[in-house]
Design a protein around this motif. Structure first.
Motif, short mmCIF file in Angstrom:
data_model
loop_
_atom_site.label_atom_id
_atom_site.label_comp_id
_atom_site.label_asym_id
_atom_site.label_seq_id
_atom_site.Cartn_x
_atom_site.Cartn_y
_atom_site.Cartn_z
N THR A 161 0.81 -1.22 0.00
CA THR A 161 0.00 0.00 0.00
C THR A 161 0.84 1.26 0.00
O THR A 161 0.33 2.35 -0.28
N LEU A 162 2.13 1.16 0.36
CA LEU A 162 3.03 2.29 0.57
C LEU A 162 2.53 3.22 1.69
O LEU A 162 2.89 4.39 1.75
N GLU A 163 1.72 2.67 2.58
CA GLU A 163 1.26 3.44 3.74
C GLU A 163 2.42 3.70 4.68
O GLU A 163 3.23 2.82 4.97
N ASP A 164 2.51 4.93 5.17
CA ASP A 164 3.59 5.34 6.08
C ASP A 164 3.53 4.54 7.38
O ASP A 164 2.46 4.34 7.96
N ASP A 165 4.69 4.08 7.85
CA ASP A 165 4.75 3.31 9.10
C ASP A 165 5.85 3.83 10.01
O ASP A 165 6.44 3.08 10.79
N GLY A 166 6.17 5.12 9.91
CA GLY A 166 7.14 5.72 10.82
C GLY A 166 8.58 5.38 10.46
O GLY A 166 8.93 5.22 9.28
N THR A 167 9.41 5.26 11.47
CA THR A 167 10.84 4.99 11.27
C THR A 167 11.23 3.70 11.97
O THR A 167 10.55 3.24 12.89
N VAL A 168 12.35 3.13 11.54
CA VAL A 168 12.85 1.92 12.19
C VAL A 168 13.28 2.28 13.62
O VAL A 168 13.80 3.37 13.86
N ASP A 169 13.05 1.36 14.54
CA ASP A 169 13.39 1.67 15.94
C ASP A 169 14.82 1.28 16.29
O ASP A 169 15.25 1.48 17.42
N TRP A 170 15.57 0.77 15.31
CA TRP A 170 16.95 0.36 15.60
C TRP A 170 17.98 1.34 15.04
O TRP A 170 19.18 1.09 15.12
N HIS A 202 30.66 3.39 11.38
CA HIS A 202 30.20 2.26 12.18
C HIS A 202 29.64 1.20 11.24
O HIS A 202 29.21 1.50 10.13
N TYR A 203 29.63 -0.03 11.73
CA TYR A 203 29.04 -1.15 10.99
C TYR A 203 28.06 -1.87 11.92
O TYR A 203 28.31 -1.99 13.13
N GLY A 204 26.93 -2.31 11.37
CA GLY A 204 25.95 -2.98 12.21
C GLY A 204 25.21 -4.09 11.48
O GLY A 204 25.27 -4.21 10.25
N LEU A 205 24.49 -4.89 12.27
CA LEU A 205 23.72 -6.01 11.73
C LEU A 205 22.39 -6.07 12.47
O LEU A 205 22.33 -6.01 13.70
N VAL A 206 21.30 -6.20 11.69
CA VAL A 206 19.94 -6.30 12.22
C VAL A 206 19.44 -7.70 11.92
O VAL A 206 19.61 -8.21 10.79
N ASP A 207 18.82 -8.36 12.89
CA ASP A 207 18.38 -9.74 12.67
C ASP A 207 17.12 -9.80 11.80
O ASP A 207 16.56 -8.77 11.42
N ALA A 208 16.67 -11.01 11.52
CA ALA A 208 15.56 -11.22 10.58
C ALA A 208 14.25 -10.62 11.08
O ALA A 208 13.34 -10.39 10.28
N LEU A 212 18.26 -4.76 16.34
CA LEU A 212 19.69 -4.46 16.20
C LEU A 212 20.48 -5.46 17.04
O LEU A 212 20.37 -5.50 18.26
N GLU A 213 21.28 -6.28 16.36
CA GLU A 213 21.99 -7.37 17.03
C GLU A 213 23.47 -7.07 17.23
O GLU A 213 24.10 -7.60 18.15
N HIS A 214 24.02 -6.21 16.36
CA HIS A 214 25.46 -5.98 16.41
C HIS A 214 25.75 -4.58 15.87
O HIS A 214 25.17 -4.17 14.87
N TYR A 215 26.67 -3.85 16.54
CA TYR A 215 26.99 -2.49 16.12
C TYR A 215 28.35 -2.12 16.68
O TYR A 215 28.56 -2.13 17.90
N ILE A 216 29.33 -1.82 15.78
CA ILE A 216 30.69 -1.53 16.24
C ILE A 216 31.26 -0.32 15.50
O ILE A 216 30.85 -0.01 14.37
N PRO A 217 32.22 0.37 16.12
CA PRO A 217 32.92 1.45 15.42
C PRO A 217 33.94 0.89 14.44
O PRO A 217 34.52 -0.17 14.66
N VAL A 218 34.14 1.61 13.34
CA VAL A 218 35.19 1.30 12.37
C VAL A 218 36.07 2.53 12.29
O VAL A 218 35.66 3.56 11.72
N ASP A 219 37.24 2.46 12.86
CA ASP A 219 38.11 3.63 12.99
C ASP A 219 38.79 3.94 11.65
O ASP A 219 39.50 3.11 11.10
#
Length: 489
Positions: A161-170, A202-208, A212-219
């Motif tokens: 529908t392309l109905e607005d659903d706000g923003t991701v919480d992660w 930074h680099y991160g990974l979001v699960d299925a 948000l499952e993983h988030y680290i700095p990349v210097d």
């Protein structure tokens, strides 16, 4: 055609000579629902899912110099099931879009505006810019997620529908860059961001399920301008190219890009859930890469395919646009930048990098069967840029095993974009499916959705579905299988 005009937005934009606010890039301001559209050919019954493309559609007269990447994001969606198609388009309801609608005027100037003329604080990594969310689009955990190239929020919409659903919480405080990466085999979403402050990335990974499952700095050594990332089954790949803001100008708050060809390109290879100390850096020839294709592991090596720019900072400007737009137009011309399909090999045992050119033709915006993301693959589908323009006039298919190359030309004054691979329902072969794209035809001032047999792209579209209005050229697109979406509904 059964077409319902849902809404029309008032615009203060008038006829102008800006090369990316006119012609194929002229914005549209109407939102539609359409069914029973005119079809030339027959819509296949063996596909099920949605094709979505992001476009830039400025509503208000810009403050200062307008760059096409800054236009208000608008999604165009066409869904397929049982041989039928439905089309919708909607503006992405970003915070900035809502504020400018309420004000009735543009409130932010662009990243090429000197001095900055913005009337509100900035929302992304470069001060003074709005988050248009007009760059990338992907479907993850049953929701559309749109992102901006300068690291903003992730905006969510319903895929059908392309109905607005706000923003991701992660979304982290530093935002999300365009080109999040979906691993269809695990459901994980990999992402990165970058900023003007240390550690600069930074680099991160979001699960299925969207956590948000993983988030680290990349210097990094300093602020950079990365645009894309890649992944394999076990690793994420980020980059540190010698493209960054001029330090002397940055001290004055002015953002002027520069390319330092005396410095090497660097590639950071990170275990998917690795720590900062696990990152391994590999050096390669200086370049800039806008987009990657795929990466995979082979013995001790990680192999990465993408589009190497032979001249990331050209001295000669294009001359077919008004002079004040020449620099902007030059850095949008992928033929002037010399973007060609290229391969890098990183040896995890020896630390050596090897690289090779895969094609002499100017190409970019590649796609492939996403079931093979992070794995060895055989077929790549690249967009053919129009010389002098940020427009695409055809598609090129590479068989990376045999070296065979086939092509589809869209036709004179007809422009498409990257064309995602659509697997046939029940397909078992890598190229058993279709390519899908929206085409803007400037001969007739119309647009259509096309499906092309991925095994015989030179035969042209198997069907053309006429849209209710001409849509502008845009940036990125995605395909999501209906079965995968329905798991989350």
């Amino acid at each position: 055609m059964a077409s319902e005009l849902v809404r029309e937005y008032e615009t203060s934009i008038r006829e102008n000579n800006h090369p990316y606010m006119s012609g194929a890039w002229a914005p549209m301001h109407r939102e539609y629902n359409a069914t029973d559209m005119e079809v030339i050919g027959t819509i296949p019954t063996d596909i099920d899912g949605v094709y979505i493309r992001n476009t830039e559609n400025p509503v208000h007269r810009p403050l200062g110099m307008y760059h096409p990447f800054e236009g208000d994001g608008m999604l165009h969606m066409i869904s397929f099931k049982d041989g039928k198609a439905t089309y919708r388009n909607r503006f992405i309801q970003t915070n900035a879009f809502r504020e400018e609608q309420a004000a009735g005027e543009a409130l932010w100037s662009g990243w090429t505006a000197i001095p900055n003329m913005s009337k509100r604080p900035g929302e992304v990594q470069q001060p003074g810019l709005k988050d248009a969310s007009s760059t990338d689009v992907i479907v993850h955990a049953g929701k559309v997620i749109t992102t901006y190239w300068q690291c903003g929020q992730g905006y969510k919409l319903d895929p059908y529908t392309l109905e607005d659903d706000g923003t991701v919480d992660w979304c982290p405080e530093a935002g999300i860059s365009a080109h999040t990466k979906l691993d269809e085999n695990t459901g994980e979403l990999l992402f990165f961001n970058y900023s003007l402050e240390a550690p600069y990335m930074h680099y991160g990974l979001v699960d299925a399920d969207g956590n948000l499952e993983h988030y680290i700095p990349v210097d990094l050594p300093g602020p950079r301008m990365p645009h894309d990332m890649a992944f394999t089954e076990n690793f994420a790949i980020v980059n540190d190219f010698p493209m960054f803001y001029r330090p002397d100008a940055l001290e004055q708050g002015i953002h002027i890009p520069m390319f330092d060809k005396t410095k090497k390109s660097r590639f950071g290879i990170i275990p998917r859930k690795g720590k900062p100390e696990d990152i391994r850096w590999f050096e390669a020839e200086p370049t800039y890469v806008l987009h990657w294709l795929n990466a995979w592991e082979e013995g001790d090596e990680i192999i990465l395919d993408g589009y190497f720019q032979e001249d990331p900072f050209p001295a000669k400007m294009v001359d077919h646009v008004p002079p004040k737009y020449a620099m902007m137009a030059t850095f949008l011309d992928l033929t002037t930048l010399g973007a060609r399909l290229h391969r890098w090999r990183f040896n995890l045992k020896t630390g050596e990098t090897r690289e090779e050119k895969l094609d002499d033709e100017y190409l970019e915006f590649g796609m492939f069967n996403q079931k093979y993301a992070g794995k060895p693959y055989r077929y790549a589908y690249s967009a053919k840029p129009k010389q002098g323009w940020f427009l695409f006039e055809g598609l090129v298919k590479h068989d990376l095993k045999t070296g065979e190359k086939t092509r589809l030309d869209f036709g004179e004054n007809r422009y498409g974009s990257e064309a995602p691979f659509v697997p046939r329902v029940g397909a078992t072969e890598e190229d058993d499916g279709y390519l899908v794209s929206f085409i803007t035809d400037m001969n007739t001032n119309t647009s259509e959705a096309v499906l092309v047999d991925a095994r015989r792209i030179e035969d042209g579209p198997v069907c053309r579905i006429m849209l209710p209005e001409r849509i502008p050229s845009g940036t990125h697109s995605t395909w999501a299988n209906g079965e995968d979406i329905r798991k989350y509904r």
